[in-house]
Motif scaffolding. Structure first.
Motif, PDB file in Angstrom:
ATOM      1  N   PHE A  98       5.062  29.487   9.649  1.00  0.00           N
ATOM      2  CA  PHE A  98       4.071  28.309   8.867  1.00  0.00           C
ATOM      3  C   PHE A  98       2.715  28.434   9.870  1.00  0.00           C
ATOM      4  O   PHE A  98       1.718  28.091   9.443  1.00  0.00           O
ATOM      5  N   TYR A 101      -0.113  30.322   8.403  1.00  0.00           N
ATOM      6  CA  TYR A 101      -0.641  29.862   7.083  1.00  0.00           C
ATOM      7  C   TYR A 101      -2.315  29.819   6.971  1.00  0.00           C
ATOM      8  O   TYR A 101      -2.706  30.250   6.125  1.00  0.00           O
ATOM      9  N   LYS A 105      -2.797  31.973   4.064  1.00  0.00           N
ATOM     10  CA  LYS A 105      -2.654  31.084   2.867  1.00  0.00           C
ATOM     11  C   LYS A 105      -1.543  31.794   1.822  1.00  0.00           C
ATOM     12  O   LYS A 105      -1.697  31.333   0.724  1.00  0.00           O
ATOM     13  N   GLY A 106      -0.734  32.003   2.597  1.00  0.00           N
ATOM     14  CA  GLY A 106       0.646  32.389   1.755  1.00  0.00           C
ATOM     15  C   GLY A 106       1.195  33.643   1.524  1.00  0.00           C
ATOM     16  O   GLY A 106       2.455  33.882   1.564  1.00  0.00           O
TER      17      GLY A 106
ATOM     18  N   HIS B 196       1.837  28.240  -2.843  1.00  0.00           N
ATOM     19  CA  HIS B 196       1.951  28.433  -1.365  1.00  0.00           C
ATOM     20  C   HIS B 196       1.693  27.103  -0.795  1.00  0.00           C
ATOM     21  O   HIS B 196       2.096  26.757   0.196  1.00  0.00           O
ATOM     22  N   ARG B 197       0.631  26.403  -1.298  1.00  0.00           N
ATOM     23  CA  ARG B 197      -0.096  25.343  -0.975  1.00  0.00           C
ATOM     24  C   ARG B 197       1.289  24.228  -0.701  1.00  0.00           C
ATOM     25  O   ARG B 197       1.210  23.349   0.244  1.00  0.00           O
ATOM     26  N   ASP B 199       4.301  24.563  -0.577  1.00  0.00           N
ATOM     27  CA  ASP B 199       5.340  24.928   0.544  1.00  0.00           C
ATOM     28  C   ASP B 199       4.699  24.249   1.792  1.00  0.00           C
ATOM     29  O   ASP B 199       5.559  23.533   2.444  1.00  0.00           O
ATOM     30  N   VAL B 200       3.511  24.206   2.050  1.00  0.00           N
ATOM     31  CA  VAL B 200       2.958  23.642   3.299  1.00  0.00           C
ATOM     32  C   VAL B 200       2.882  21.918   3.260  1.00  0.00           C
ATOM     33  O   VAL B 200       3.283  21.235   3.940  1.00  0.00           O
ATOM     34  N   ARG B 259      11.546  28.476  -1.310  1.00  0.00           N
ATOM     35  CA  ARG B 259      10.000  28.382  -1.326  1.00  0.00           C
ATOM     36  C   ARG B 259       9.675  27.922  -2.825  1.00  0.00           C
ATOM     37  O   ARG B 259      10.536  28.211  -3.789  1.00  0.00           O
TER      38      ARG B 259
END
Ligand SMILES: Nc1ncnc2c1ncn2[C@@H]1O[C@H](COP(=O)(O)OP(=O)(O)OP(=O)(O)O)[C@@H](O)[C@H]1O
Ligand SMILES: [Mg+2]
Lengths: 246, 314
Positions: A98, A101, A105-106, B196-197, B199-200, B259
């Protein structure tokens, strides 16, 4: 350079920081010391836009906190908060991944994977890479968190009491690694001897104000310990570095 | 991550769909298939909307107990519908084109959700018990006001509201299908782009901020997506309080620590199996008149209690 100018922070009726101005030079390690409740974590959180700035201004190089996009700052500055959020089921490798990231961004690239692998190796986490965070000891988890911050490859790294839970070997190796990184490191420490052994600059805070800024030799004195912490302790000089007799 | 499990779920879903379309068919296939096909499409839309909105909401609030339905989103949709009919009058309302009615409802729900939940959820540290209480109070309040307005409405107009106030998988409003599908499609596309956002964001406010996310903005975006998806499912089959909780809890069991790119499809597949399989078994195989929503709310309610007790003992 991190430049904090006239920052005042209030929560409820209480003033947590009053008119704090300080410059933290680029490069080297700055240690932030001060008694519990002095406002160290609050100051770090404000610099890292974890809590919104109420008054005053903070800049990190050419970026102004509050005005610059969060993802731009994430490639310039990383923070490990005092009580880092728990993500119990994450594996160590995922957590460290992470850190990349802000760049991908993924969708991680080959380069990101390489940086993660190097970081795991550097922090001695290869054996733990597949373990979930909630199966680790407090010190191991702390190491994984710092590794994530490291993988973020930022010029500035803010760490709030990263030595919590670390044994003496892990503490010393972390402090050495931080020095060797060549990044700008701001670190909250409670152990004055670590601050005086590893920091280039020490900032002492008390009651929401900056009390003293200077080299360890300037700041770590018996008078200052009495003023800031309210305790009388003998300070010895060893190889030009002050050491507190505890 | 877990490709086999997703394929397995998809296979089970295919069997359920085949059963739903063919079992107990009387009369010509030319009539049965399109008739059932429309209902199937509606169930699939609900199966896309409910788990997606639940997962997004749980990620953004960092909990696995609360869902949009439990926080009163469905009840708010019904309240807005009732209020519209109360203000405009049932005849006026019905005279609006179906698309107009729906868009009006959705727009109002988005606005209300942002106002009511935006401030509540935007605080950096959330107190889960306070949120549960707020949700329960909102739910009771919305239902009470709805009940009050319904009593004031002309009995002839009441029928319009009533259709939308109860969960019903047997009688589905298929005339809304097209507009609901378009809206769901847009909302789902945005949700998928956020994966994906998410996940964060799941890592918590501070870690997500450190990694360059903006939790507060993401919360508002999620609320708009959730409002759209709740509108779709409530308009099609009415409110089902515990469906989202049930299927998302199951998804966490089937694909632990996954995820969002895996969790979202997994939860959708489980929801589709629950709805289509459940409806096939209850209606076609057992020929029971127990509505599926009762069974789902019973199971989901048990899961809710279980999670709550587990959370408290920790
Ligand atoms: N969210 C909050 N609400 C109320 N008071 C707060 C909040 N956050 C911090 N404070 C208060 O602000 C003061 C400074 O807190 P801060 O966490 O910055 O101290 P610190 O120097 O990091 O202390 P420690 O060494 O114990 O970590 C404390 O008195 C604390 O009680
Ligand atoms: Mg602190």
């Amino acid at each position: 350079m991190i430049k904090v100018s006239h920052v005042t922070h209030r929560i409820g009726g209480a003033t947590i920081l009053s008119d704090v101005s300080v410059e933290l030079a680029a490069g080297g390690v700055t240690a932030l010391i001060g008694p519990n409740g002095a406002g160290k974590s609050t100051l770090l959180s404000l610099i890292a836009r974890l809590i919104p700035l109420q008054s005053g201004s903070i800049t990190v190089d050419d970026l102004t906190i509050g005005a610059c996009p969060s993802d731009v700052l994430a490639r310039k500055l990383a923070i490990l908060p005092q009580s880092a959020d728990a993500a119990p089921r994450l594996t160590v490798r995922d957590l460290v991944s992470f850190g990349r990231y802000p760049y991908h961004k993924g969708r991680g690239t080959e380069e990101d994977a390489q940086i993660v692998a190097q970081t795991l190796h550097r922090f001695g986490l290869n054996d733990l890479a597949g373990r979930q965070l909630d199966t680790l000891s407090g010190g191991q988890r702390q190491r994984a968190q710092v590794a994530m911050i490291h993988a973020q490859s930022t010029d500035y790294v803010l760490l709030d009491e990263p030595l919590n839970n670390l044994d003496i070997a892990a503490s010393r190796s972390l402090m050495r690694m931080l020095r060797a990184l060549g990044r700008t490191v701001v670190i909250v420490l409670h152990d004055i001897n670590y601050a005086s052994s590893y920091a280039d600059q020490i900032v002492a805070m008390k009651d929401g104000r900056i009390h003293a800024v200077g080299t360890p030799a300037d700041v770590v004195t018996e008078d200052l310990l009495a003023d800031v912490f309210g305790t009388r302790a003998t300070v010895h000089q060893i190889d030009g570095r002050p050491l507190v007799q505890v | 991550m877990y490709p086999r499990r997703l394929i397995g779920l998809a296979a089970v879903l295919a069997i359920c769909v085949a059963g739903y379309m063919t079992l107990g068919a009387q009369g010509s296939w030319g009539f049965v298939l399109p008739f059932r096909g429309a209902k199937l499409a509606a169930l699939l839309l609900v199966a896309l909307a409910v788990p997606t909105s639940t997962v997004l909401f749980q990620t953004i609030t960092q909990n696995r107990i609360l869902t949009p339905s439990i926080m009163g989103f469905d009840a708010l949709y019904v309240l807005i519908l009732t209020a519209l009919i109360f203000v405009l009058g049932g005849q006026e309302y019905v005279r609006l084109p179906v698309i107009g009615q729906f868009v009006l409802n959705v727009g109002l729900l988005m606005g209300a959700a942002l106002v009511l939940f935006g401030t509540l959820l935007s605080q950096a540290r959330q107190d889960i018990m306070r949120m549960i209480l707020t949700g329960i109070i909102f739910g009771v309040l919305f239902r009470a006001v709805t009940g009050f307005l319904q009593r004031m409405i002309d009995p002839n107009e009441y029928a319009v509201v009533q259709v939308n106030s109860y969960a019903r998988f047997g009688r589905i409003e298929t005339d809304l299908l097209l507009i609901a599908a378009v809206l769901a499609g847009i909302a789902l596309a945005f949700a998928w782009r956020m994966r994906h956002r998410l996940d964060v964001l799941e890592l918590g406010h501070d870690t997500a901020t450190n990694l360059g996310e903006t939790p507060q903005r993401a919360t508002l975006q999620v609320l708009v997506i959730v409002a759209a998806l709740v509108s779709v499912s409530t308009a099609l089959v009415g409110p089902i309080v515990f469906l989202g909780l049930l299927v998302v809890s199951l998804a966490h069991q089937v694909t632990p620590a996954a995820r969002h790119a895996v969790l979202l499809p997994c939860a959708v597949l489980i929801c589709a199996i629950t709805l289509i399989g459940g409806q096939t078994v209850l209606e076609r195989v057992l020929a029971l008149s127990t509505p599926l929503s009762v069974v789902i709310d019973l199971l989901g309610g048990a899961v809710f209690l279980g999670l709550l007790l587990k959370g408290m003992s920790r």
